[in-house]
Design a protein around this motif. Structure first.
Motif, PDB file in Angstrom:
ATOM      1  N   LYS A  20      11.175  12.419   5.856  1.00  0.00           N
ATOM      2  CA  LYS A  20      11.310  11.740   4.357  1.00  0.00           C
ATOM      3  C   LYS A  20      12.267  11.852   3.793  1.00  0.00           C
ATOM      4  CE  LYS A  20       6.209  11.937   5.053  1.00  0.00           C
ATOM      5  NZ  LYS A  20       4.781  11.840   4.102  1.00  0.00           N
ATOM      6  N   GLU A  21      12.672  12.859   3.690  1.00  0.00           N
ATOM      7  CA  GLU A  21      14.321  13.347   2.518  1.00  0.00           C
ATOM      8  C   GLU A  21      15.249  12.425   2.653  1.00  0.00           C
ATOM      9  OE1 GLU A  21      14.911  15.112   0.170  1.00  0.00           O
ATOM     10  OE2 GLU A  21      12.701  15.154   0.117  1.00  0.00           O
ATOM     11  N   ALA A  22      15.237  12.417   4.181  1.00  0.00           N
ATOM     12  CA  ALA A  22      16.129  11.804   4.963  1.00  0.00           C
ATOM     13  C   ALA A  22      16.717  10.398   4.643  1.00  0.00           C
ATOM     14  CB  ALA A  22      16.828  11.781   6.302  1.00  0.00           C
ATOM     15  N   LEU A  23      14.879  10.085   4.495  1.00  0.00           N
ATOM     16  CA  LEU A  23      14.463   8.473   3.571  1.00  0.00           C
ATOM     17  C   LEU A  23      14.932   7.763   3.046  1.00  0.00           C
ATOM     18  CD1 LEU A  23      11.065   7.491   6.117  1.00  0.00           C
ATOM     19  CD2 LEU A  23      12.877   6.906   6.956  1.00  0.00           C
ATOM     20  N   LYS A  24      15.437   8.551   2.181  1.00  0.00           N
ATOM     21  CA  LYS A  24      15.676   8.732   0.659  1.00  0.00           C
ATOM     22  C   LYS A  24      17.279   8.510   0.672  1.00  0.00           C
ATOM     23  CE  LYS A  24      12.495  11.833  -1.139  1.00  0.00           C
ATOM     24  NZ  LYS A  24      12.143  13.522  -2.608  1.00  0.00           N
ATOM     25  N   THR A  25      17.993   8.062   1.362  1.00  0.00           N
ATOM     26  CA  THR A  25      18.719   7.607   1.492  1.00  0.00           C
ATOM     27  C   THR A  25      19.302   6.001   2.096  1.00  0.00           C
ATOM     28  OG1 THR A  25      20.219  10.262   0.959  1.00  0.00           O
ATOM     29  CG2 THR A  25      21.545   8.386   1.841  1.00  0.00           C
ATOM     30  N   TYR A  26      19.711   4.934   1.734  1.00  0.00           N
ATOM     31  CA  TYR A  26      19.786   4.067   2.205  1.00  0.00           C
ATOM     32  C   TYR A  26      20.736   3.421   1.923  1.00  0.00           C
ATOM     33  CZ  TYR A  26      18.252  -0.772   4.312  1.00  0.00           C
ATOM     34  OH  TYR A  26      18.111  -2.202   5.089  1.00  0.00           O
ATOM     35  N   PRO A  27      21.276   3.057   2.519  1.00  0.00           N
ATOM     36  CA  PRO A  27      21.613   2.723   3.802  1.00  0.00           C
ATOM     37  C   PRO A  27      22.095   3.981   4.478  1.00  0.00           C
ATOM     38  CG  PRO A  27      23.574   0.886   3.532  1.00  0.00           C
ATOM     39  CD  PRO A  27      22.365   2.022   1.975  1.00  0.00           C
ATOM     40  N   SER A  28      22.236   4.213   5.464  1.00  0.00           N
ATOM     41  CA  SER A  28      22.378   5.540   6.434  1.00  0.00           C
ATOM     42  C   SER A  28      22.425   5.301   7.339  1.00  0.00           C
ATOM     43  CB  SER A  28      21.922   6.258   5.676  1.00  0.00           C
ATOM     44  OG  SER A  28      20.505   7.495   6.431  1.00  0.00           O
ATOM     45  N   PRO A  29      23.013   6.132   8.404  1.00  0.00           N
ATOM     46  CA  PRO A  29      22.277   5.877  10.082  1.00  0.00           C
ATOM     47  C   PRO A  29      21.887   6.564  10.481  1.00  0.00           C
ATOM     48  CG  PRO A  29      24.949   6.457   9.354  1.00  0.00           C
ATOM     49  CD  PRO A  29      24.116   6.756   8.710  1.00  0.00           C
ATOM     50  N   TYR A  30      20.695   7.178   9.648  1.00  0.00           N
ATOM     51  CA  TYR A  30      19.876   7.629   9.872  1.00  0.00           C
ATOM     52  C   TYR A  30      18.607   7.431   9.712  1.00  0.00           C
ATOM     53  CZ  TYR A  30      23.781  11.155  11.215  1.00  0.00           C
ATOM     54  OH  TYR A  30      24.742  11.919  12.171  1.00  0.00           O
ATOM     55  N   TYR A  31      18.442   6.633   8.929  1.00  0.00           N
ATOM     56  CA  TYR A  31      17.100   6.119   7.907  1.00  0.00           C
ATOM     57  C   TYR A  31      15.896   5.596   9.126  1.00  0.00           C
ATOM     58  CZ  TYR A  31      13.880   2.597   4.778  1.00  0.00           C
ATOM     59  OH  TYR A  31      13.203   2.633   4.544  1.00  0.00           O
ATOM     60  N   SER A  32      17.218   4.063  10.567  1.00  0.00           N
ATOM     61  CA  SER A  32      16.015   4.073  10.915  1.00  0.00           C
ATOM     62  C   SER A  32      15.577   4.953  11.857  1.00  0.00           C
ATOM     63  CB  SER A  32      16.368   2.848  12.045  1.00  0.00           C
ATOM     64  OG  SER A  32      17.462   1.945  10.927  1.00  0.00           O
ATOM     65  N   ALA A  33      16.510   5.964  12.534  1.00  0.00           N
ATOM     66  CA  ALA A  33      15.751   6.877  13.336  1.00  0.00           C
ATOM     67  C   ALA A  33      14.470   7.708  12.909  1.00  0.00           C
ATOM     68  CB  ALA A  33      17.096   8.230  13.504  1.00  0.00           C
ATOM     69  N   SER A  50       5.670  -8.868 -10.431  1.00  0.00           N
ATOM     70  CA  SER A  50       5.819  -7.570 -10.952  1.00  0.00           C
ATOM     71  C   SER A  50       7.170  -7.657 -11.844  1.00  0.00           C
ATOM     72  CB  SER A  50       6.829  -6.287  -9.880  1.00  0.00           C
ATOM     73  OG  SER A  50       6.955  -5.307 -10.712  1.00  0.00           O
ATOM     74  N   SER A  51       7.097  -7.459 -12.766  1.00  0.00           N
ATOM     75  CA  SER A  51       7.631  -8.041 -14.397  1.00  0.00           C
ATOM     76  C   SER A  51       8.245  -6.673 -14.637  1.00  0.00           C
ATOM     77  CB  SER A  51       7.653  -8.989 -15.586  1.00  0.00           C
ATOM     78  OG  SER A  51       7.917  -9.416 -16.171  1.00  0.00           O
ATOM     79  N   LEU A  52       9.605  -6.406 -14.935  1.00  0.00           N
ATOM     80  CA  LEU A  52      10.478  -4.926 -15.283  1.00  0.00           C
ATOM     81  C   LEU A  52      10.165  -3.965 -14.723  1.00  0.00           C
ATOM     82  CD1 LEU A  52      11.442  -6.741 -18.735  1.00  0.00           C
ATOM     83  CD2 LEU A  52      13.374  -6.665 -16.912  1.00  0.00           C
ATOM     84  N   LYS A  53       9.277  -4.302 -13.453  1.00  0.00           N
ATOM     85  CA  LYS A  53       8.882  -2.977 -13.010  1.00  0.00           C
ATOM     86  C   LYS A  53       9.561  -2.593 -11.732  1.00  0.00           C
ATOM     87  CE  LYS A  53       4.923  -3.557 -15.074  1.00  0.00           C
ATOM     88  NZ  LYS A  53       2.799  -3.213 -14.934  1.00  0.00           N
ATOM     89  N   VAL A  54       9.779  -1.159 -11.569  1.00  0.00           N
ATOM     90  CA  VAL A  54      10.764  -0.732 -10.934  1.00  0.00           C
ATOM     91  C   VAL A  54       9.431  -0.323  -9.000  1.00  0.00           C
ATOM     92  CG1 VAL A  54      11.262   1.250  -8.800  1.00  0.00           C
ATOM     93  CG2 VAL A  54      12.108   0.707 -11.630  1.00  0.00           C
ATOM     94  N   TRP A  55       9.821  -1.294  -8.123  1.00  0.00           N
ATOM     95  CA  TRP A  55       8.798  -1.426  -7.019  1.00  0.00           C
ATOM     96  C   TRP A  55       8.391  -0.238  -6.196  1.00  0.00           C
ATOM     97  CZ3 TRP A  55      11.219  -5.538  -3.516  1.00  0.00           C
ATOM     98  CH2 TRP A  55      10.859  -7.292  -4.114  1.00  0.00           C
ATOM     99  N   PRO A  56       7.188   0.558  -6.375  1.00  0.00           N
ATOM    100  CA  PRO A  56       7.146   1.632  -5.555  1.00  0.00           C
ATOM    101  C   PRO A  56       8.071   1.848  -4.570  1.00  0.00           C
ATOM    102  CG  PRO A  56       4.985   0.050  -5.831  1.00  0.00           C
ATOM    103  CD  PRO A  56       6.141  -0.789  -6.387  1.00  0.00           C
ATOM    104  N   VAL A  57       8.140   3.210  -4.608  1.00  0.00           N
ATOM    105  CA  VAL A  57       9.318   3.870  -3.479  1.00  0.00           C
ATOM    106  C   VAL A  57       8.293   5.013  -2.824  1.00  0.00           C
ATOM    107  CG1 VAL A  57      11.185   4.747  -2.898  1.00  0.00           C
ATOM    108  CG2 VAL A  57      11.250   3.097  -4.784  1.00  0.00           C
ATOM    109  N   GLY A  58       8.239   4.745  -1.866  1.00  0.00           N
ATOM    110  CA  GLY A  58       6.925   6.090  -0.681  1.00  0.00           C
ATOM    111  C   GLY A  58       7.994   6.527   0.340  1.00  0.00           C
ATOM    112  N   ALA A  59       6.984   6.512   1.440  1.00  0.00           N
ATOM    113  CA  ALA A  59       6.818   7.507   2.807  1.00  0.00           C
ATOM    114  C   ALA A  59       6.985   6.004   3.206  1.00  0.00           C
ATOM    115  CB  ALA A  59       6.351   8.095   3.197  1.00  0.00           C
TER     116      ALA A  59
END
Length: 496
Positions: free
Chosen positions: A69-82, A149-158
């Protein structure tokens, strides 16, 4: 690699990597990735992914999931999909193991415990039937719902997602479109675009356009600069989404964003000219609105969202404008005092004179602010090249009365000026100047700042698909400053 404290090279140094200060480590070190995270980059997707792999092999599911999940926090990256795929596989493995345990436990209980009483059995069957009915009603309902969603950041999760092909599109709307109509059109179009290819992830960028030829059109995005002008986005992937996700950007600017940008860029163009002349920005914006020859502007434009042209020192979303002469870049030095106002890019004003077409276009970015027919010099005497507005004069005096019409924008030896000889428009009769009707030169003079660039030649530098702007008069304040723009006893020796 030879360190400062050693005199000779060691054969192991070529296999060492410097992580932090005097810490050197070999990639073969079992704790290599832990030390990368600790000393070099705590967010390294490569380190987190490989640690997740190691803990997964050791059977430590909790630690493995943490690093994936820590690796998923960086997008894009070569390791995101894996990393995403590994999380999905581990969740599937856990679900299968849970099902197997429950099944084994049920068999054991059946051997150890007596059968349920008939009344309890009937109650469980009734609850099961009710659950089945509710599930059927849920899945029969349309799988596509709106989420606004007006002026709100979309939820970011796993949230587990599958690899998809992003297909970005642009969709044009008229400036007066209602929010509800825009939502309905985006939802309908997003669903329609995925019918032929349900694996694609559709991203729609909504843009406002005054050109009736563009309105209602949906096109593939080929120029990423257009994204900066988007007022709304819609995203939909039928394989993983049950909703069309619609997000409005800077909702306060939806109605007036083009005019706000034009007003901001009018002042920014004047500020750039002032800085070019004096090598410093003025202490206040009002310094741009002075008597000739310091009349860089005739007025400070109105900010359309608030109908105010009050200047603020810092952003507080109360309307008007923000001016900070010490900020970095003109887009942050002057901008609308509304939410998201500093995000408007600086697009300087300029005029393009097309000699072949006898046409003048007044432009900012991809917006056509004004255009007019013109007259040129006889025997191709109107020079070509890049010029700058050096003088802004109302009723300029020449060697003969009324020779320059109602207004003039001096470019040195020539000028863009009015004329009382309307039949010379479209012809080559002047001594070298660019002639406009008095009505057209009056419209131009209102919004052309001193120091602005004027290109005379052809239309080769024009942006394609210019969007006309028809309501610039809304930028003019009800009360304009009383400044002198007709210098007394000064004769202008433009070619005429």
């Amino acid at each position: 690699m030879i360190r400062r404290s050693q005199r000779f090279r060691h054969y192991l140094d070529d296999n060492l990597i410097r992580l932090h200060k005097n810490l050197f480590i070999s990639p073969s070190d079992p704790q290599y990735y832990e030390k990368v995270i600790r000393y070099l980059d705590a967010r390294s997707p490569e380190a987190h992914y490989n640690l997740g792999q190691n803990f997964r092999i050791k059977g430590n599911r909790k630690r493995a999931l943490f690093h994936y999940k820590e690796a998923l926090k960086t997008y894009p990256s070569p390791y995101y999909s894996a990393a995403n795929r590994a999380v999905y596989e581990m969740n599937q493995e856990e679900a299968a193991a849970t099902t197997a345990l429950q099944h084994a436990g049920a068999i054991g209980d059946e051997k150890r415990k007596p059968l349920l009483p008939p009344l309890m059995k009937a109650l469980l069957i009734t609850l099961l039937v009710l659950n089945l009915i509710l599930c059927a009603l849920y899945f029969i309902d349309s799988p596509v719902k709106k989420v606004i969603s007006s002026l709100k950041v979309w939820p970011v999760g796993a949230e587990v997602t599958y690899e998809t092909v992003d297909k970005p599109y642009i969709m044009y709307f008229p400036p007066q479109v209602k929010q509800e109509e825009m939502e309905a059109a985006l939802q309908k179009q997003a669903v329609a675009l995925t019918k032929d290819d349900p694996e694609q992830n559709v991203v729609l960028y909504g843009l406002l356009s005054s050109d009736a030829r563009d309105q209602g059109k949906t096109l593939l995005l080929t120029n990423e600069e257009l994204i900066k002008s988007a007022v709304v986005t819609a995203q939909y992937h039928p394989g993983s989404d049950r909703t069309v996700k619609i997000r409005f950007l800077n909702s306060q600017l939806n109605q007036h964003q083009p005019l706000s940008a034009i007003g901001a860029n009018l002042v920014r163009t004047a500020l750039a000219a002032y800085h070019k002349e004096y090598d410093v920005y003025p202490g206040s914006v009002e310094a741009l609105v002075q008597d000739y020859p310091q009349n860089f502007l005739s007025f400070i434009p109105v900010e359309p969202n608030s109908s105010s042209n009050v200047i603020h020192l810092a952003e507080d979303d109360s309307g008007g404008w923000v001016y900070d002469p010490f900020a970095d870049g003109l887009d942050h030095i002057f901008y609308p005092n509304v939410s998201g106002g500093s995000e408007m890019p600086y697009e300087p004003f300029y005029i393009n004179v097309d000699k072949q077409a006898h046409n003048l276009k007044f432009i900012s970015g991809d917006r056509l602010l004004y255009q007019a027919a013109i007259g040129l010099g006889a025997n191709d005497s109107t020079p070509e090249g890049d010029f700058y507005v050096q003088d802004r004069v109302i009723k300029p005096q020449g060697r003969h009365p009324n020779v320059f019409g109602d207004a003039g924008l001096g470019l040195g030896n020539i000028a863009l000026h009015g004329t009382n000889e309307r039949d010379s428009i479209g012809e080559d009769r002047s001594l070298g100047c660019v002639r406009l009707s008095n009505e057209d030169v009056g419209q131009l003079y209102t919004f052309v700042p001193k120091g602005m660039e004027v290109h005379i030649g052809s239309a080769t530098r024009l942006a394609k698909g210019l969007t006309p702007v028809a309501d610039m008069q809304e930028l003019i304040p009800a009360e304009q400053p009383a400044i002198v723009q007709t210098p007394a006893h000064q004769i202008f020796n433009w070619l005429g």
